[in-house]
Design a protein around this motif. Sequence first.
Motif, PDB file in Angstrom:
ATOM      1  N   ARG A   1       0.840  -1.198   0.000  1.00 51.92           N
ATOM      2  CA  ARG A   1       0.000   0.000   0.000  1.00 51.92           C
ATOM      3  C   ARG A   1       0.872   1.244   0.000  1.00 51.92           C
ATOM      4  O   ARG A   1       1.790   1.352   0.792  1.00 51.92           O
ATOM      5  N   PRO A   2       0.581   2.204  -0.874  1.00 51.28           N
ATOM      6  CA  PRO A   2       1.388   3.419  -0.896  1.00 51.28           C
ATOM      7  C   PRO A   2       1.226   4.211   0.399  1.00 51.28           C
ATOM      8  O   PRO A   2       0.146   4.309   0.947  1.00 51.28           O
ATOM      9  N   GLY A   3       2.344   4.748   0.907  1.00 52.40           N
ATOM     10  CA  GLY A   3       2.303   5.617   2.074  1.00 52.40           C
ATOM     11  C   GLY A   3       2.178   4.894   3.401  1.00 52.40           C
ATOM     12  O   GLY A   3       2.076   5.527   4.443  1.00 52.40           O
ATOM     13  N   LYS A   4       2.199   3.566   3.428  1.00 54.00           N
ATOM     14  CA  LYS A   4       2.078   2.833   4.674  1.00 54.00           C
ATOM     15  C   LYS A   4       3.459   2.423   5.160  1.00 54.00           C
ATOM     16  O   LYS A   4       4.257   1.895   4.407  1.00 54.00           O
ATOM     17  N   GLU A   5       3.735   2.707   6.436  1.00 54.95           N
ATOM     18  CA  GLU A   5       4.984   2.263   7.039  1.00 54.95           C
ATOM     19  C   GLU A   5       4.721   0.903   7.656  1.00 54.95           C
ATOM     20  O   GLU A   5       3.869   0.757   8.531  1.00 54.95           O
ATOM     21  N   THR A   6       5.417  -0.110   7.186  1.00 53.00           N
ATOM     22  CA  THR A   6       5.210  -1.456   7.698  1.00 53.00           C
ATOM     23  C   THR A   6       6.554  -2.084   8.016  1.00 53.00           C
ATOM     24  O   THR A   6       7.572  -1.759   7.415  1.00 53.00           O
ATOM     25  N   ILE A   7       6.530  -2.992   8.964  1.00 54.29           N
ATOM     26  CA  ILE A   7       7.721  -3.739   9.327  1.00 54.29           C
ATOM     27  C   ILE A   7       7.300  -5.185   9.478  1.00 54.29           C
ATOM     28  O   ILE A   7       6.464  -5.512  10.328  1.00 54.29           O
ATOM     29  N   GLY A   8       7.841  -6.051   8.635  1.00 53.40           N
ATOM     30  CA  GLY A   8       7.492  -7.465   8.673  1.00 53.40           C
ATOM     31  C   GLY A   8       8.327  -8.218   9.687  1.00 53.40           C
ATOM     32  O   GLY A   8       9.492  -7.916   9.891  1.00 53.40           O
ATOM     33  N   ILE A   9       7.695  -9.195  10.333  1.00 52.06           N
ATOM     34  CA  ILE A   9       8.373 -10.055  11.287  1.00 52.06           C
ATOM     35  C   ILE A   9       7.972 -11.476  10.951  1.00 52.06           C
ATOM     36  O   ILE A   9       6.805 -11.816  11.020  1.00 52.06           O
TER      37      ILE A   9
ATOM     38  N   ARG B   1       1.983   1.172  10.962  1.00 46.84           N
ATOM     39  CA  ARG B   1       1.671   2.426  11.643  1.00 46.84           C
ATOM     40  C   ARG B   1       0.421   3.002  11.010  1.00 46.84           C
ATOM     41  O   ARG B   1       0.323   3.137   9.797  1.00 46.84           O
ATOM     42  N   VAL B   2      -0.557   3.359  11.830  1.00 49.54           N
ATOM     43  CA  VAL B   2      -1.804   3.938  11.345  1.00 49.54           C
ATOM     44  C   VAL B   2      -1.607   5.444  11.265  1.00 49.54           C
ATOM     45  O   VAL B   2      -1.519   6.128  12.283  1.00 49.54           O
ATOM     46  N   GLU B   3      -1.499   5.941  10.038  1.00 47.29           N
ATOM     47  CA  GLU B   3      -1.166   7.344   9.798  1.00 47.29           C
ATOM     48  C   GLU B   3      -2.172   8.312  10.407  1.00 47.29           C
ATOM     49  O   GLU B   3      -1.806   9.376  10.892  1.00 47.29           O
ATOM     50  N   GLU B   4      -3.428   7.942  10.405  1.00 44.93           N
ATOM     51  CA  GLU B   4      -4.486   8.861  10.825  1.00 44.93           C
ATOM     52  C   GLU B   4      -4.524   9.100  12.339  1.00 44.93           C
ATOM     53  O   GLU B   4      -5.125  10.061  12.807  1.00 44.93           O
ATOM     54  N   ILE B   5      -3.892   8.212  13.122  1.00 47.19           N
ATOM     55  CA  ILE B   5      -3.919   8.336  14.577  1.00 47.19           C
ATOM     56  C   ILE B   5      -2.486   8.288  15.087  1.00 47.19           C
ATOM     57  O   ILE B   5      -1.842   7.229  15.057  1.00 47.19           O
TER      58      ILE B   5
ATOM     59  N   VAL C   1      11.411  -6.429  18.904  1.00 46.28           N
ATOM     60  CA  VAL C   1      11.530  -5.509  17.768  1.00 46.28           C
ATOM     61  C   VAL C   1      11.934  -4.136  18.277  1.00 46.28           C
ATOM     62  O   VAL C   1      11.745  -3.808  19.435  1.00 46.28           O
ATOM     63  N   ASP C   2      12.509  -3.349  17.403  1.00 46.98           N
ATOM     64  CA  ASP C   2      12.916  -1.997  17.777  1.00 46.98           C
ATOM     65  C   ASP C   2      11.967  -1.007  17.120  1.00 46.98           C
ATOM     66  O   ASP C   2      12.283  -0.408  16.092  1.00 46.98           O
ATOM     67  N   LEU C   3      10.769  -0.890  17.708  1.00 46.86           N
ATOM     68  CA  LEU C   3       9.754   0.011  17.183  1.00 46.86           C
ATOM     69  C   LEU C   3       9.279   0.949  18.278  1.00 46.86           C
ATOM     70  O   LEU C   3       9.193   0.551  19.439  1.00 46.86           O
TER      71      LEU C   3
ATOM     72  N   TRP D   1      -0.246   1.787  16.278  1.00 44.40           N
ATOM     73  CA  TRP D   1       0.317   0.750  15.418  1.00 44.40           C
ATOM     74  C   TRP D   1      -0.632  -0.434  15.408  1.00 44.40           C
ATOM     75  O   TRP D   1      -1.240  -0.764  16.425  1.00 44.40           O
ATOM     76  N   LEU D   2      -0.743  -1.093  14.280  1.00 48.44           N
ATOM     77  CA  LEU D   2      -1.549  -2.296  14.114  1.00 48.44           C
ATOM     78  C   LEU D   2      -0.595  -3.455  13.855  1.00 48.44           C
ATOM     79  O   LEU D   2       0.291  -3.354  13.011  1.00 48.44           O
ATOM     80  N   TYR D   3      -0.767  -4.525  14.599  1.00 44.26           N
ATOM     81  CA  TYR D   3       0.086  -5.706  14.418  1.00 44.26           C
ATOM     82  C   TYR D   3      -0.773  -6.825  13.848  1.00 44.26           C
ATOM     83  O   TYR D   3      -1.527  -7.472  14.545  1.00 44.26           O
ATOM     84  N   ARG D   4      -0.679  -7.002  12.550  1.00 45.84           N
ATOM     85  CA  ARG D   4      -1.483  -8.021  11.875  1.00 45.84           C
ATOM     86  C   ARG D   4      -0.930  -9.417  12.178  1.00 45.84           C
ATOM     87  O   ARG D   4       0.262  -9.599  12.303  1.00 45.84           O
ATOM     88  N   ASN D   5      -1.846 -10.362  12.284  1.00 46.04           N
ATOM     89  CA  ASN D   5      -1.504 -11.765  12.528  1.00 46.04           C
ATOM     90  C   ASN D   5      -0.786 -11.969  13.854  1.00 46.04           C
ATOM     91  O   ASN D   5       0.042 -12.855  13.994  1.00 46.04           O
ATOM     92  N   PHE D   6      -1.114 -11.142  14.849  1.00 37.28           N
ATOM     93  CA  PHE D   6      -0.469 -11.229  16.158  1.00 37.28           C
ATOM     94  C   PHE D   6      -0.815 -12.531  16.876  1.00 37.28           C
ATOM     95  O   PHE D   6       0.044 -13.185  17.428  1.00 37.28           O
ATOM     96  N   LEU D   7      -2.083 -12.902  16.858  1.00 39.94           N
ATOM     97  CA  LEU D   7      -2.525 -14.101  17.563  1.00 39.94           C
ATOM     98  C   LEU D   7      -2.713 -15.262  16.605  1.00 39.94           C
ATOM     99  O   LEU D   7      -3.362 -15.127  15.573  1.00 39.94           O
ATOM    100  N   SER D   8      -2.164 -16.402  16.981  1.00 38.77           N
ATOM    101  CA  SER D   8      -2.385 -17.620  16.197  1.00 38.77           C
ATOM    102  C   SER D   8      -3.846 -18.036  16.337  1.00 38.77           C
ATOM    103  O   SER D   8      -4.568 -17.548  17.216  1.00 38.77           O
ATOM    104  N   ILE D   9      -4.276 -18.944  15.509  1.00 40.31           N
ATOM    105  CA  ILE D   9      -5.639 -19.473  15.603  1.00 40.31           C
ATOM    106  C   ILE D   9      -5.864 -20.076  16.993  1.00 40.31           C
ATOM    107  O   ILE D   9      -6.922 -19.886  17.599  1.00 40.31           O
TER     108      ILE D   9
END
Length: 136
Positions: A24-32, A40-44, A104-106, A48-56
């Motif tokens: 996505r253009p303009g999105k700061e992301t860091i993969g792990i 990073r949610v630009e509007e707020i 992580v260093d965020l 930060w949003l951590y996708r796939n944080f919790l396993s099933i």
Amino acid sequence: MDEEAENLRAAFGDSSDDEDIADRPGKETIGIGDSAVWERVEEINGLWLYRNFLSIAHQSDLLSAILNEGWFVEESINQAMRFGDLPSWATELSDLIRETLESVDLPVLSADLLWREPLFDQLIVNLYQPGNLCTC
């Protein structure tokens, strides 16, 4: 799809529906790892949003623990708040968040917050019915 899988999908969404946010253009992301991504949610500022944080398995355990506490037994109740002593599942989630942030260093949490004991001492749990949108 079995009932447990359907409940997880209703509570957490489809894991496979995540679009490739790194493109996505303009999105700061860091993969792990293979599928975990901080965004990073630009509007707020500071969010930060951590996708796939919790396993099933974590999702299932978390949902079961919340339901077992009977927080949402009445249809009219859709929010629960807890202050002070948190239930064990929330403390475990807090520990998992701390471990993840230490790896992580965020700038997700400032150092003075990251070393608090407990990391969190309050929580809000919201229940959204499928098809309902949050207008917060």
